[in-house]
Design an enzyme around this catalytic site. Sequence first.
Site, PDB file in Angstrom:
ATOM      1  N   CYS B 162       6.969  37.661  47.823  1.00 29.52           N
ATOM      2  CA  CYS B 162       6.061  37.067  46.841  1.00 29.52           C
ATOM      3  C   CYS B 162       4.636  36.885  47.351  1.00 29.52           C
ATOM      4  O   CYS B 162       3.798  36.334  46.643  1.00 29.52           O
ATOM      5  CB  CYS B 162       6.651  35.757  46.335  1.00 29.52           C
ATOM      6  SG  CYS B 162       8.322  36.034  45.697  1.00 29.52           S
ATOM      7  N   HIS B 292       0.769  28.181  44.632  1.00 22.70           N
ATOM      8  CA  HIS B 292       1.920  29.074  44.518  1.00 22.70           C
ATOM      9  C   HIS B 292       2.886  28.446  43.509  1.00 22.70           C
ATOM     10  O   HIS B 292       3.348  29.118  42.603  1.00 22.70           O
ATOM     11  CB  HIS B 292       2.566  29.278  45.886  1.00 22.70           C
ATOM     12  CG  HIS B 292       3.653  30.297  45.894  1.00 22.70           C
ATOM     13  ND1 HIS B 292       3.477  31.563  45.383  1.00 22.70           N
ATOM     14  CD2 HIS B 292       4.937  30.256  46.328  1.00 22.70           C
ATOM     15  CE1 HIS B 292       4.606  32.250  45.510  1.00 22.70           C
ATOM     16  NE2 HIS B 292       5.503  31.481  46.082  1.00 22.70           N
ATOM     17  N   HIS B 326       7.408  33.374  37.507  1.00 20.30           N
ATOM     18  CA  HIS B 326       7.108  33.822  38.872  1.00 20.30           C
ATOM     19  C   HIS B 326       7.240  35.342  38.881  1.00 20.30           C
ATOM     20  O   HIS B 326       8.343  35.879  38.807  1.00 20.30           O
ATOM     21  CB  HIS B 326       8.069  33.177  39.861  1.00 20.30           C
ATOM     22  CG  HIS B 326       7.687  33.404  41.300  1.00 20.30           C
ATOM     23  ND1 HIS B 326       6.657  34.255  41.673  1.00 20.30           N
ATOM     24  CD2 HIS B 326       8.198  32.899  42.461  1.00 20.30           C
ATOM     25  CE1 HIS B 326       6.557  34.262  42.988  1.00 20.30           C
ATOM     26  NE2 HIS B 326       7.470  33.444  43.493  1.00 20.30           N
TER      27      HIS B 326
END
Lengths: 280, 397
Positions: B162, B292, B326
């Site tokens: 990620c 994040h 996400h």
Amino acid sequence: MSESSINNSNPVTLSAYIEGIGLIGPSFNDWPSSQPLLTGKQPYQPSKTVLPPPLLLPAAERRRSSDIIKLSLAIMVEAMNAAEVDAASLPSVFTLSNGDGYNCHAINAMLASDDRQISPTRFHNSVHNAAAGYCSIATGAMTPSSVLCAHDASFGAGLLEAMSQVNVDQTRCVLVATDTNYPEPMYSVRKIYDSLGIALVLAPEPSPQTLAKITLSITDAVADQLPDAALEAIRLSIPAARGLPLLAAIALGKPVSVVLDYLDDSRLALTVEPIERQPC
Amino acid sequence: MKPLLLSHFTVTSAIGCGVQQTLASMREQRSGLTPCNFDTVDLPTFIGGVSAVDTIQMPDRLADFDCRNNRLAQLGLEQDGFADAVKAAVAKYGASRIGVFMGTSTSGILQTELAYRRLDPVTGALPSDFVYDKTQNTFSVADFTRQYFGLKGPAVAISSACSSSAKVFGSARRMIETGLIDAAVVGGVDTLCLTTLYGFNSLGLLSTQACRPFDIGRDGISVGEAAAFALLERVPDNSASDAVLLLGIGESSDAYHMSSPHPEGLGARMAMEGALKMAGLEARDIDYINLHGTATQSNDAAESKAVNAVFGNKTPSSSTKGGTGHTLGAAGGVEAVISALALQHGLMPAGLNTRELDPALGVNYLLENREQKISRVLSNSFGFGGTNCSLVFGRAN
């Protein structure tokens, strides 16, 4: 390989000093014992790659480690020990054309079945940066790690990234280029039949550990082949082995030029100047 | 570092195709998350899907690249005049002087998942129409992007889970500084697939609702898909006042655990400090932090400790994953573009879905949009394997 100069399509050159090398592959157990095989001083007969256990990892991670993790850690440690550098201090570049093929196969097979409950370990081992993650846990390195893929051009892409770090950020870094094999049915579409890994510690300045200075540019010249047919077959089969001509050039111990495979329409031209290690 | 200009950028995600739709969704505080109806997935969770991807046809010359990930890449790079901007850059610099740096975590793995349902019942062989190297291989989306534009410079996929499409800015920055290239197409593309949905489910990290970053009751992520692209060039002598510059990049590793962040957020802290240092800025110079903020218990706890350690608890912050989900390997690129939009339009976006902030986290988390001129934004991206990357963007003036 040639001693003549190469006509480059891009005039920019990058230089670095190689301080340590790690190599594991078919009949390659480490860099020192592999050199005579690469120079032709000893006959090369390929035998299955042997991977040492990942002793640096904590027990839990050691149990979960696959071939690509064992291979990456072993060659990285060999290169860093040869360079006499602190493993925790080095930024790293990992480049691999595929991840763990057995894990990938197992996940795909489960997801196509009635039981899709793949395990947490299978899932976190499926990320392309799994080996980078395990290696940082093993060495305690909190330094940046770049994890790359360029299919068959992965070695070249990794070398370009590592040389860019050395030149722009004026830092040492370790390049870890690895590939491991796929089982069937993936093997039929990705014919990598064994594991091979090359690690290089690269530095911006010469040091007592320097083995060679390399200077890189992008070229449209044709990539060099390896003179031994069995070695050439490995170079073509395992993407990480596209770097073997560079290692063969270093093993020769004299100034040479070498062209490494990279993308379809460009290659990497390298000049290799060996440097005698200083006695301690 | 020498700042770089984001001369063009675009994003396509569950909150819109292109920057206008994205900006409108941000202004309306609209989430793109919906109950999961992807393929045959039978998990009680929410996803951030891009339905327009199903309408995309690949050009014949790129037919081998046909898979959901490259379709989304094509959908994305055809928004906002981005393709024209790259063509203009080719005319200006030459095709061999433009690099491609694409982040992805799962590439076209969905194509392989589907192919495994069609194995030959006798031999177990993959179907003959499965093209491994142009779909599943991690390089696929970088190769596709390069070939779509006819670029001839260096190309690479960056795949560190990620953080992937935040890290592309670091690699592109270095290669531009070497002089090997004059411009870089950077970005990230990840698409829905069974591997990530069932994988995150196995870790107990999928929310049963639309994800709620920094909420006291947060229970995991909502997986999304997205494509984001930016064209990076050296800063010209005169740039528009609302031009967006990349000012700093910080990268680090946790060296702690494969799927859990360092509990004190130490790696995250190093990344943020590194980005500030490279930009030559102090923490007080940052007006907004795009977190994040995945909405897992452990990420939001570790990230808030790191943010507190570097910035204290005053800097306005939010996670935009309540809107987009996400998007994994695309998240860094998506949030870079959202940061650029925040700078250009003076819009600090609210964190969506969050109802009751977790008081233990102590971050100035925005639950409503805040509109005011801002000059510098920091964006965080962290990933499995303990990989961390923070980016600092700023307005030219």
